[in-house]
Design a protein around this motif. Sequence first.
Motif, PDB file in Angstrom:
ATOM      1  N   PRO A 109      37.248   3.049  62.865  1.00 18.00           N
ATOM      2  CA  PRO A 109      38.339   3.293  61.913  1.00 18.00           C
ATOM      3  C   PRO A 109      38.728   4.772  61.800  1.00 18.00           C
ATOM      4  CG  PRO A 109      36.725   1.794  60.971  1.00 18.00           C
ATOM      5  CD  PRO A 109      36.139   2.320  62.235  1.00 18.00           C
ATOM      6  N   TYR A 169      43.050  -5.194  57.529  1.00 15.23           N
ATOM      7  CA  TYR A 169      43.916  -4.022  57.547  1.00 15.23           C
ATOM      8  C   TYR A 169      44.487  -3.825  58.948  1.00 15.23           C
ATOM      9  CZ  TYR A 169      41.213  -2.682  53.369  1.00 15.23           C
ATOM     10  OH  TYR A 169      40.607  -2.645  52.150  1.00 15.23           O
ATOM     11  N   TYR A 178      41.942   6.278  63.542  1.00 14.52           N
ATOM     12  CA  TYR A 178      43.280   5.844  63.176  1.00 14.52           C
ATOM     13  C   TYR A 178      43.829   6.691  62.037  1.00 14.52           C
ATOM     14  CZ  TYR A 178      42.478   1.873  66.199  1.00 14.52           C
ATOM     15  OH  TYR A 178      42.222   1.087  67.294  1.00 14.52           O
ATOM     16  N   ALA A 229      46.206  -0.645  61.353  1.00 15.51           N
ATOM     17  CA  ALA A 229      46.196   0.800  61.420  1.00 15.51           C
ATOM     18  C   ALA A 229      46.761   1.250  62.757  1.00 15.51           C
ATOM     19  CB  ALA A 229      44.776   1.335  61.238  1.00 15.51           C
ATOM     20  N   TRP A 284      47.370   3.654  57.806  1.00  8.12           N
ATOM     21  CA  TRP A 284      46.766   2.398  57.370  1.00  8.12           C
ATOM     22  C   TRP A 284      47.673   1.656  56.402  1.00  8.12           C
ATOM     23  CZ3 TRP A 284      41.969   0.454  58.839  1.00  8.12           C
ATOM     24  CH2 TRP A 284      41.193   1.306  59.636  1.00  8.12           C
TER      25      TRP A 284
END
Length: 123
Positions: free
Chosen positions: A107, A95, A110, A97, A113
């Motif tokens: 994560p 992914y 962020y 982001a 996405w």
Amino acid sequence: QLQFVESGGGLVQPGGSLRLSCAASGFTVDYYSVGWFRQAPGKEREGVSCIRRGGSRTNYLDSANGRFTISRDNAKNTVYLQMNSLEPEDTAVYYCAATGYYCSASPSEYDYWGQGTQVTVSS
């Protein structure tokens, strides 16, 4: 509407290479820190690499040092992840982001996405 579209994933043999692309729309990637993450089955999502607004880069995976390189093409509004010498352990959904702040391996830092692209390394 801010969004990312990832592409470039697929099936590759061990030792092979892939280049993942993360095309942004609705915003300018040069104004954000953009990270690549990956999530393998049954595992938590982990940070791979990040490129800041000024262009500085941070790698979060010791196993990826010397093999993965993040880059950005401002004219195409796209961030890339070049992956060389791929190993079966690199198999995951990848992914990208974006965050308006500094790069982070977390994560949760962020805001925007992409949908992810599957990378499978297998003979």
